[in-house]
Scaffold this motif. Structure first.
Motif, PDB file in Angstrom:
ATOM      1  N   TRP A  79       0.774  -1.052  -0.087  1.00  0.00           N
ATOM      2  CA  TRP A  79       0.325   0.439  -0.032  1.00  0.00           C
ATOM      3  C   TRP A  79       0.703   1.375  -0.167  1.00  0.00           C
ATOM      4  O   TRP A  79       1.645   1.089   1.037  1.00  0.00           O
ATOM      5  N   TYR A  80       0.635   2.000  -1.293  1.00  0.00           N
ATOM      6  CA  TYR A  80       1.053   3.168  -0.720  1.00  0.00           C
ATOM      7  C   TYR A  80       0.142   4.254   0.100  1.00  0.00           C
ATOM      8  O   TYR A  80      -0.320   4.458  -0.172  1.00  0.00           O
ATOM      9  N   SER A  81       1.341   4.294   1.099  1.00  0.00           N
ATOM     10  CA  SER A  81       0.642   5.934   1.721  1.00  0.00           C
ATOM     11  C   SER A  81       1.393   6.866   1.516  1.00  0.00           C
ATOM     12  O   SER A  81       2.600   7.308   1.508  1.00  0.00           O
ATOM     13  N   LYS A  82       0.105   8.200   1.482  1.00  0.00           N
ATOM     14  CA  LYS A  82       0.066   9.248   1.004  1.00  0.00           C
ATOM     15  C   LYS A  82       1.025  10.347   1.380  1.00  0.00           C
ATOM     16  O   LYS A  82       2.397  11.370   1.699  1.00  0.00           O
ATOM     17  N   TYR A  83       0.724   9.512   3.379  1.00  0.00           N
ATOM     18  CA  TYR A  83       1.250   9.647   4.613  1.00  0.00           C
ATOM     19  C   TYR A  83       2.231  10.038   4.724  1.00  0.00           C
ATOM     20  O   TYR A  83       3.329  10.827   5.126  1.00  0.00           O
ATOM     21  N   GLU A  84       3.194   8.730   4.803  1.00  0.00           N
ATOM     22  CA  GLU A  84       4.214   7.772   5.050  1.00  0.00           C
ATOM     23  C   GLU A  84       4.828   8.284   3.646  1.00  0.00           C
ATOM     24  O   GLU A  84       6.333   8.082   3.938  1.00  0.00           O
ATOM     25  N   GLY A  85       4.919   8.654   2.549  1.00  0.00           N
ATOM     26  CA  GLY A  85       5.368   8.739   1.133  1.00  0.00           C
ATOM     27  C   GLY A  85       6.146   7.598   1.335  1.00  0.00           C
ATOM     28  O   GLY A  85       7.258   7.589  -0.055  1.00  0.00           O
ATOM     29  N   ARG A  86       5.726   6.551   1.252  1.00  0.00           N
ATOM     30  CA  ARG A  86       6.547   5.501   1.011  1.00  0.00           C
ATOM     31  C   ARG A  86       5.030   4.167   0.930  1.00  0.00           C
ATOM     32  O   ARG A  86       3.979   4.417   1.458  1.00  0.00           O
ATOM     33  N   THR A  87       5.268   2.548   0.509  1.00  0.00           N
ATOM     34  CA  THR A  87       4.955   1.468   0.422  1.00  0.00           C
ATOM     35  C   THR A  87       5.116   1.160   2.055  1.00  0.00           C
ATOM     36  O   THR A  87       6.151   0.641   2.775  1.00  0.00           O
ATOM     37  N   VAL A  88       4.248   1.035   2.552  1.00  0.00           N
ATOM     38  CA  VAL A  88       3.372   0.620   4.154  1.00  0.00           C
ATOM     39  C   VAL A  88       2.633  -0.533   3.714  1.00  0.00           C
ATOM     40  O   VAL A  88       1.849  -1.124   3.009  1.00  0.00           O
ATOM     41  N   GLY A  89       2.465  -1.413   4.941  1.00  0.00           N
ATOM     42  CA  GLY A  89       1.199  -2.310   5.089  1.00  0.00           C
ATOM     43  C   GLY A  89       0.297  -1.450   5.376  1.00  0.00           C
ATOM     44  O   GLY A  89      -0.233  -0.614   6.058  1.00  0.00           O
ATOM     45  N   ALA A  90      -1.328  -2.479   4.784  1.00  0.00           N
ATOM     46  CA  ALA A  90      -2.562  -1.106   5.307  1.00  0.00           C
ATOM     47  C   ALA A  90      -3.659  -2.565   6.167  1.00  0.00           C
ATOM     48  O   ALA A  90      -3.145  -3.657   5.212  1.00  0.00           O
ATOM     49  N   ILE A  91      -4.787  -2.162   6.693  1.00  0.00           N
ATOM     50  CA  ILE A  91      -5.664  -3.012   7.018  1.00  0.00           C
ATOM     51  C   ILE A  91      -6.637  -1.881   6.157  1.00  0.00           C
ATOM     52  O   ILE A  91      -7.346  -0.723   6.795  1.00  0.00           O
ATOM     53  N   HIS A  92      -6.982  -2.811   5.056  1.00  0.00           N
ATOM     54  CA  HIS A  92      -8.422  -1.972   4.352  1.00  0.00           C
ATOM     55  C   HIS A  92      -9.832  -2.570   5.467  1.00  0.00           C
ATOM     56  O   HIS A  92     -10.360  -1.324   4.791  1.00  0.00           O
ATOM     57  N   GLU A  93     -10.088  -3.377   6.043  1.00  0.00           N
ATOM     58  CA  GLU A  93     -11.290  -3.619   6.449  1.00  0.00           C
ATOM     59  C   GLU A  93     -11.405  -4.732   7.457  1.00  0.00           C
ATOM     60  O   GLU A  93     -10.086  -5.580   6.929  1.00  0.00           O
ATOM     61  N   PHE A  94     -11.706  -4.684   9.093  1.00  0.00           N
ATOM     62  CA  PHE A  94     -11.813  -5.601   9.175  1.00  0.00           C
ATOM     63  C   PHE A  94     -13.149  -5.779   9.947  1.00  0.00           C
ATOM     64  O   PHE A  94     -13.469  -4.555  10.993  1.00  0.00           O
ATOM     65  N   VAL A  95     -14.030  -6.698  10.639  1.00  0.00           N
ATOM     66  CA  VAL A  95     -15.544  -7.155  10.714  1.00  0.00           C
ATOM     67  C   VAL A  95     -15.368  -8.368  11.215  1.00  0.00           C
ATOM     68  O   VAL A  95     -14.944  -9.463  10.637  1.00  0.00           O
ATOM     69  N   VAL A  96     -15.835  -8.859  11.629  1.00  0.00           N
ATOM     70  CA  VAL A  96     -16.491  -9.913  13.436  1.00  0.00           C
ATOM     71  C   VAL A  96     -17.726  -8.744  12.667  1.00  0.00           C
ATOM     72  O   VAL A  96     -18.983  -8.413  12.985  1.00  0.00           O
ATOM     73  N   ASP A  97     -18.841 -10.804  12.310  1.00  0.00           N
ATOM     74  CA  ASP A  97     -20.210 -10.248  12.069  1.00  0.00           C
ATOM     75  C   ASP A  97     -20.867 -10.088  14.532  1.00  0.00           C
ATOM     76  O   ASP A  97     -19.770 -10.647  14.851  1.00  0.00           O
ATOM     77  N   LYS A  98     -21.513  -9.559  14.237  1.00  0.00           N
ATOM     78  CA  LYS A  98     -22.139  -9.463  15.705  1.00  0.00           C
ATOM     79  C   LYS A  98     -22.417 -10.489  16.481  1.00  0.00           C
ATOM     80  O   LYS A  98     -22.085 -10.863  17.468  1.00  0.00           O
ATOM     81  N   LYS A  99     -22.856 -11.784  15.859  1.00  0.00           N
ATOM     82  CA  LYS A  99     -23.130 -12.938  16.273  1.00  0.00           C
ATOM     83  C   LYS A  99     -21.770 -13.399  17.395  1.00  0.00           C
ATOM     84  O   LYS A  99     -22.188 -13.799  17.737  1.00  0.00           O
ATOM     85  N   PHE A 100     -20.842 -12.809  16.710  1.00  0.00           N
ATOM     86  CA  PHE A 100     -19.684 -14.228  17.024  1.00  0.00           C
ATOM     87  C   PHE A 100     -18.715 -13.010  17.660  1.00  0.00           C
ATOM     88  O   PHE A 100     -17.583 -13.247  17.618  1.00  0.00           O
ATOM     89  N   GLN A 101     -19.115 -11.734  18.423  1.00  0.00           N
ATOM     90  CA  GLN A 101     -17.960 -10.754  18.426  1.00  0.00           C
ATOM     91  C   GLN A 101     -18.030 -11.522  20.270  1.00  0.00           C
ATOM     92  O   GLN A 101     -18.744 -12.158  20.502  1.00  0.00           O
ATOM     93  N   GLY A 102     -16.710 -10.786  21.070  1.00  0.00           N
ATOM     94  CA  GLY A 102     -16.335 -11.576  22.066  1.00  0.00           C
ATOM     95  C   GLY A 102     -15.920 -12.279  21.505  1.00  0.00           C
ATOM     96  O   GLY A 102     -15.713 -13.642  23.223  1.00  0.00           O
ATOM     97  N   LYS A 103     -15.728 -14.145  20.990  1.00  0.00           N
ATOM     98  CA  LYS A 103     -15.001 -15.023  20.872  1.00  0.00           C
ATOM     99  C   LYS A 103     -13.564 -15.073  20.641  1.00  0.00           C
ATOM    100  O   LYS A 103     -13.391 -16.049  21.109  1.00  0.00           O
ATOM    101  N   ILE A 105     -12.637 -13.891  18.101  1.00  0.00           N
ATOM    102  CA  ILE A 105     -12.243 -14.470  16.220  1.00  0.00           C
ATOM    103  C   ILE A 105     -11.249 -13.062  15.593  1.00  0.00           C
ATOM    104  O   ILE A 105     -10.609 -13.329  15.216  1.00  0.00           O
ATOM    105  N   GLY A 106     -11.616 -11.837  16.373  1.00  0.00           N
ATOM    106  CA  GLY A 106     -10.926 -10.967  15.929  1.00  0.00           C
ATOM    107  C   GLY A 106      -9.786 -10.796  16.358  1.00  0.00           C
ATOM    108  O   GLY A 106      -8.808 -10.493  15.198  1.00  0.00           O
ATOM    109  N   HIS A 107      -9.067 -11.678  17.716  1.00  0.00           N
ATOM    110  CA  HIS A 107      -7.934 -10.944  18.128  1.00  0.00           C
ATOM    111  C   HIS A 107      -7.307 -12.351  16.805  1.00  0.00           C
ATOM    112  O   HIS A 107      -5.875 -12.654  16.515  1.00  0.00           O
ATOM    113  N   LYS A 108      -7.620 -13.405  16.819  1.00  0.00           N
ATOM    114  CA  LYS A 108      -6.763 -14.420  15.789  1.00  0.00           C
ATOM    115  C   LYS A 108      -6.511 -13.767  13.918  1.00  0.00           C
ATOM    116  O   LYS A 108      -6.031 -14.323  13.937  1.00  0.00           O
ATOM    117  N   LEU A 109      -7.520 -13.471  13.472  1.00  0.00           N
ATOM    118  CA  LEU A 109      -7.667 -12.741  12.369  1.00  0.00           C
ATOM    119  C   LEU A 109      -6.674 -11.156  13.328  1.00  0.00           C
ATOM    120  O   LEU A 109      -5.743 -10.954  11.842  1.00  0.00           O
TER     121      LEU A 109
END
Length: 159
Positions: A79-103, A105-109
């Protein structure tokens, strides 16, 4: 989800129609009550998730409980970050279904994503009012470094 049901984290193999519909369902549910951050509607969500798939296919991970997708994370190692002025890693999206939250799963992802992006600085954007998500990211070493409109930019420096 029962105690015996195992959570598997795997790379998404294909983005077919039924998978896309499940991801959109998770995405839309994830932003309930925070429409300003993801409430543009299902057609936007489909376009956005297709863009994520095209941009970061190798870092598109899903959490499965049995055969059901319970959440997903999109990790981009180029990912080219215009803020960093270079290529970095990026997380574009991250969602856990509400019915599975608190278990955990987010930590494993997140662990899978950090493993995938190891050795890189990583940036992500989170809604300014999404305190729960900001605290979650801080647990993993992300720090607020800027703001643009209703979004907060967070960065985790490589270790």
């Amino acid at each position: 989800m029962t105690e015996r049901e195992e959570v598997k984290i795997e790379k998404l193999q294909k983005l077919d129609q039924s998978t896309l519909e499940r991801l959109v369902e998770i995405y839309m549910r994830g932003y309930e009550g925070m429409r300003e951050y993801g409430g543009e509607g299902e057609s936007y969500a489909k376009r956005y998730l297709r863009w994520c798939w095209g941009k970061a296919r190798d870092g598109f991970f899903v959490a499965k409980v049995g055969d059901e997708i319970a959440g997903f994370i999109v990790c981009d190692n180029d990912w080219y970050s215009k803020y960093e002025g270079r290529t970095v890693g990026a997380i574009h999206e991250f969602v856990v279904d509400k019915k599975f939250q608190g278990k955990g799963i987010g930590h494993k992802l997140m662990k899978k994503c950090l493993e995938y992006l190891s050795g890189k600085d990583i940036e992500l954007w989170v809604g300014e009012k999404n305190e729960r998500a900001k605290r979650f990211y801080e647990e993993y070493g992300f720090r607020e470094v800027g703001k643009h409109g209703i979004w907060v930019r967070m960065v985790r420096r490589k270790r």
